[in-house]
Write a protein that holds these residues in place. Structure first.
Motif, short mmCIF file in Angstrom:
data_model
loop_
_atom_site.label_atom_id
_atom_site.label_comp_id
_atom_site.label_asym_id
_atom_site.label_seq_id
_atom_site.Cartn_x
_atom_site.Cartn_y
_atom_site.Cartn_z
N ARG A 269 -1.60 -19.34 19.75
CA ARG A 269 -2.41 -18.79 20.73
C ARG A 269 -1.99 -18.44 21.99
NH1 ARG A 269 -5.98 -21.59 17.11
NH2 ARG A 269 -6.42 -23.13 18.73
N LEU A 270 -1.65 -19.54 22.67
CA LEU A 270 -1.37 -19.61 24.09
C LEU A 270 -0.01 -18.36 24.34
CD1 LEU A 270 -1.27 -23.26 25.17
CD2 LEU A 270 -2.62 -21.24 26.04
N GLY A 271 0.94 -18.47 23.22
CA GLY A 271 2.12 -17.60 23.17
C GLY A 271 1.48 -16.14 23.32
N GLY B 116 3.49 -25.05 26.51
CA GLY B 116 3.53 -26.34 26.37
C GLY B 116 2.72 -27.27 27.20
N GLN B 117 1.96 -26.60 28.10
CA GLN B 117 1.08 -27.46 29.03
C GLN B 117 0.51 -28.23 28.21
OE1 GLN B 117 -1.04 -25.20 31.97
NE2 GLN B 117 -2.05 -26.70 32.76
N ALA B 118 -0.41 -27.69 27.23
CA ALA B 118 -1.48 -28.54 26.57
C ALA B 118 -0.92 -29.95 25.91
CB ALA B 118 -2.08 -27.78 25.44
N VAL C 72 6.30 -28.53 36.90
CA VAL C 72 6.63 -29.57 35.79
C VAL C 72 5.99 -31.09 36.17
CG1 VAL C 72 8.00 -30.49 34.27
CG2 VAL C 72 8.27 -28.09 34.84
N VAL C 73 6.47 -31.38 37.43
CA VAL C 73 6.35 -32.57 37.92
C VAL C 73 4.63 -32.89 38.15
CG1 VAL C 73 6.62 -34.28 39.60
CG2 VAL C 73 8.64 -33.01 38.70
N MET C 74 4.17 -31.88 38.71
CA MET C 74 2.82 -31.85 39.18
C MET C 74 1.80 -32.18 37.94
SD MET C 74 0.42 -28.79 40.67
CE MET C 74 0.53 -27.93 38.89
N LEU C 75 2.21 -31.55 36.66
CA LEU C 75 1.36 -31.76 35.45
C LEU C 75 1.58 -33.19 34.81
CD1 LEU C 75 2.34 -28.46 33.36
CD2 LEU C 75 0.61 -29.07 34.74
N THR C 76 2.41 -33.90 35.48
CA THR C 76 2.42 -35.40 34.76
C THR C 76 1.61 -36.49 35.84
OG1 THR C 76 4.57 -35.87 36.15
CG2 THR C 76 4.68 -35.06 33.96
N GLN C 77 1.28 -36.11 37.12
CA GLN C 77 0.62 -37.03 38.21
C GLN C 77 -0.67 -37.15 37.62
OE1 GLN C 77 2.90 -38.00 40.30
NE2 GLN C 77 4.42 -36.77 38.80
N LEU D 194 -1.15 -14.57 37.18
CA LEU D 194 -2.17 -14.46 35.99
C LEU D 194 -1.85 -15.21 34.68
CD1 LEU D 194 -2.64 -10.54 36.57
CD2 LEU D 194 -4.17 -12.37 37.18
N MET D 195 -0.81 -16.11 34.72
CA MET D 195 -0.55 -16.89 33.55
C MET D 195 -1.51 -17.88 33.82
SD MET D 195 3.39 -17.20 32.86
CE MET D 195 4.38 -15.73 32.59
N GLY D 196 -2.44 -18.28 34.83
CA GLY D 196 -3.32 -19.24 34.85
C GLY D 196 -4.63 -18.96 34.03
N LEU D 197 -4.71 -17.49 33.61
CA LEU D 197 -5.71 -17.08 32.79
C LEU D 197 -5.37 -17.26 31.50
CD1 LEU D 197 -6.66 -13.59 34.47
CD2 LEU D 197 -7.91 -15.73 34.70
N THR D 198 -4.09 -17.80 30.86
CA THR D 198 -3.95 -17.74 29.45
C THR D 198 -4.77 -18.91 28.82
OG1 THR D 198 -2.15 -19.35 30.01
CG2 THR D 198 -1.52 -17.26 29.82
N HIS D 199 -5.22 -19.97 29.15
CA HIS D 199 -6.00 -20.86 28.79
C HIS D 199 -7.60 -20.08 28.37
CE1 HIS D 199 -3.60 -24.80 28.55
NE2 HIS D 199 -2.82 -23.88 29.36
N TYR D 200 -7.90 -19.36 29.33
CA TYR D 200 -9.06 -18.68 29.22
C TYR D 200 -9.00 -17.73 28.23
CZ TYR D 200 -12.79 -15.27 30.57
OH TYR D 200 -13.71 -14.59 30.40
N ILE D 201 -7.82 -16.97 27.87
CA ILE D 201 -7.79 -16.07 26.87
C ILE D 201 -7.65 -16.54 25.66
CG2 ILE D 201 -6.16 -13.96 26.38
CD1 ILE D 201 -5.67 -13.69 29.02
#
Length: 527
Positions: free
Chosen positions: A363-365, A477-479, A287-292, A400-407
């Motif tokens: 769509r992400l869900g 919620g990342q986007a 979570v913290v990494m996404l805000t840096q 593999l959740m790293g592929l969710t935005h691609y999907i």
């Protein structure tokens, strides 16, 4: 367990690196060249040792009382990894530090620290392991304050020093307890005694406590919550230090857990400690990494999260998966730090807008649900059983959740049959590769690491559910979260949480105040 004089060759690289500390400064670039030669010698001997293990099994060579080598499959993988990364870092540092007045001093410190890590991996008994463990920490501390006039570097080094001394104490006490119960210092003797204890079904209380202390030492070495803040503040050191730290030294905590895995698996409290702290740290740091905004700081938070994820795997008893994670993370993070100066240009050159903008949370869900279902299907087809190995499926789902935005982007606007089919094939191939690598690493480590614990108890299942759900929510919620900067159009509570997360929930700020109060630097430090 066999012996061979060729095992003496394994000490050639570390010995050459240590000898550099005794050489006069002379020409700094020549000294750096000699350091590279020592690292390449380690890499060459690592390859020889790996070949010997592949042909004849584990090798052990006593050198002196309290000093010996154990070269098994775990040692082979880690020695190859650290030698490879170390040789690249030393070569990079030769040009990076050119012209710096302290170039020769830096080369000596870097060489001694790398040699200490290599000796830690080669250690055949617990006394040598402890000595190399402490030497690695002390060498790193010297590198962290290479520029001693930088307040942030001094503060980070002091926080690291405190965490390391606590870890040293935990490990020293644990080793004393193990020695008292098993009567052996050599790892081969300790492991043989642990097999007998496992067969008896009764684990002495002192061994349970020793396992908990070893787990605590691994957590402290791996910059886990709440003593994690020092690693985000080491950017005042030269880049080669960051690369060696994040790609090599930080893995010592994971290597400790893997080396003592037969003991840890006898102690449920130690496994629970790794599981809970590692899982929480992985989520928190992600979570913290996404805000840096700073690249290197974001990479540091990524390291904290990845180490937490790796220790989570240890807590689940997925020992081969944890080793595979160490290898993958080291190679990726070494490249990330050494190429961090060009990351922005690469990102700008490769960026292209999504036709529909940021993917909608719905769509992400849907993509997350597809990933989880896909991992279950591919894992089952690969021969794994969800009911028996839920942790392995959960780890694959998180990865593999790293592929969710691609999907999600593939179904964003006017999806075609070809695009959807290509997306499904790519996702299935990645999932299949994950399970294939797991099978390969498990086969490689058979007889060296314990068989997977396959934990299905309530604590493990609760932790698995919490971590998978947490990463799923974070992915969805990342986007919106990464754009929730003050003044944006996002809800007020999201912007407020963004600010708190950007500051790491102020845990590190509290640590800074405590350290500055009891161990002032004498320099002006920004709090």
């Amino acid at each position: 367990m066999t012996t061979t004089p060729l095992m003496w060759l394994m000490l050639a690289g570390p010995a050459a690196l240590l000898a550099l500390a005794l050489l006069p400064a002379g020409n700094p670039r020549r000294l750096a060249g000699l350091a590279r030669g020592g690292a390449l010698i380690s890499l060459a001997t690592a390859a020889v040792g790996a070949l010997l293990v592949a042909l004849g099994g584990p090798l052990a060579t006593p050198v002196l009382p309290g000093f010996g080598i154990l070269f098994d499959a775990l040692t082979a993988v880690m020695f190859l990894l650290v030698s490879f990364v170390g040789s690249i870092v030393v070569h990079f540092a030769r040009n990076y530090m050119a012209g710096d007045p302290g170039h020769a001093r830096f080369t000596r410190l870097l060489s001694v620290t790398l040699a200490s890590v290599l000796l830690l991996i080669l250690s055949g008994n617990m006394a040598m392991f402890l000595a190399a463990w402490v030497a690695t920490s002390l060498g790193l501390n010297k590198l962290l304050v290479f520029y001693g006039d930088r307040p942030a570097a001094v503060l980070a080094a002091r926080k690291k020093f405190i965490a390391s001394r606590l870890g040293d104490l935990c490990l020293a006490v644990a080793i004393g307890m193990v020695w008292e119960v098993t009567g052996a210092l050599e790892f081969s003797g300790v492991f043989a005694a642990l097999k007998g204890i496992t067969a008896s079904g009764e684990t002495p209380a002192s061994l349970t406590l020793a396992a908990v202390l070893i787990a605590a030492a691994a957590l402290l070495k791996s910059a886990q919550f709440p003593l994690h803040g020092w690693i985000t503040e080491v950017m005042e050191t030269p880049t080669p230090v960051s690369a060696l730290l994040h790609a090599g030294i930080i893995n010592a905590g994971g290597f400790l857990a893997l080396r003592f895995s037969p003991l840890l698996q006898l102690s449920t409290p130690s496994m629970d400690l790794l599981l809970i702290v590692g899982g929480f740290t992985a989520l928190f740091a992600s979570v913290v990494m996404l805000t840096q905004n700073a690249i290197k700081v974001a990479l540091a938070w990524s390291t904290i999260a990845q180490m937490g994820f790796m220790l989570l795997q240890c807590g689940l008893g997925a020992w081969p998966a944890a080793l595979l994670h160490i290898v993958a993370h080291s190679l990726y993070k070494a490249h990330a730090f050494l190429s961090s100066g060009s990351v922005v240009d690469i990102a700008r050159a490769s960026w292209s807008p999504s036709p529909g903008g940021a993917p909608h949370p719905a769509r992400l869900g849907l993509a997350v649900a597809g990933v989880i279902a896909g991992v279950g299907i591919v894992g089952t087809l690969s021969g794994f059983e969800l009911a028996r190995e839920p942790g392995l499926f959960a780890l694959g789902a998180i990865l593999l959740m790293g592929l969710t935005h691609y999907i999600a982007q593939s179904i964003d606007t006017r999806p075609t049959g070809f695009v959807i089919a290509r997306t499904i094939v790519v996702a299935a191939a990645v999932a299949g590769l994950w399970f294939a690598l797991q099978s390969g690493m498990a086969a490689l480590m058979a007889g060296t690491l314990p068989e997977a614990a396959n934990r299905t108890d309530l604590v493990a299942l609760a932790a698995i559910f919490a971590v998978v759900a947490g990463f799923a929510l974070l992915t969805i919620g990342q986007a919106s979260f990464t754009t929730a900067k003050p003044g944006g159009a996002t809800p007020e509570w999201v912007r407020a949480f963004y600010v708190h997360a950007h500051n790491g929930l102020y845990v590190n700020a509290l640590a800074n105040r405590l350290v500055l109060r009891w161990w002032p630097t004498g320099l002006q430090v920004r709090r």
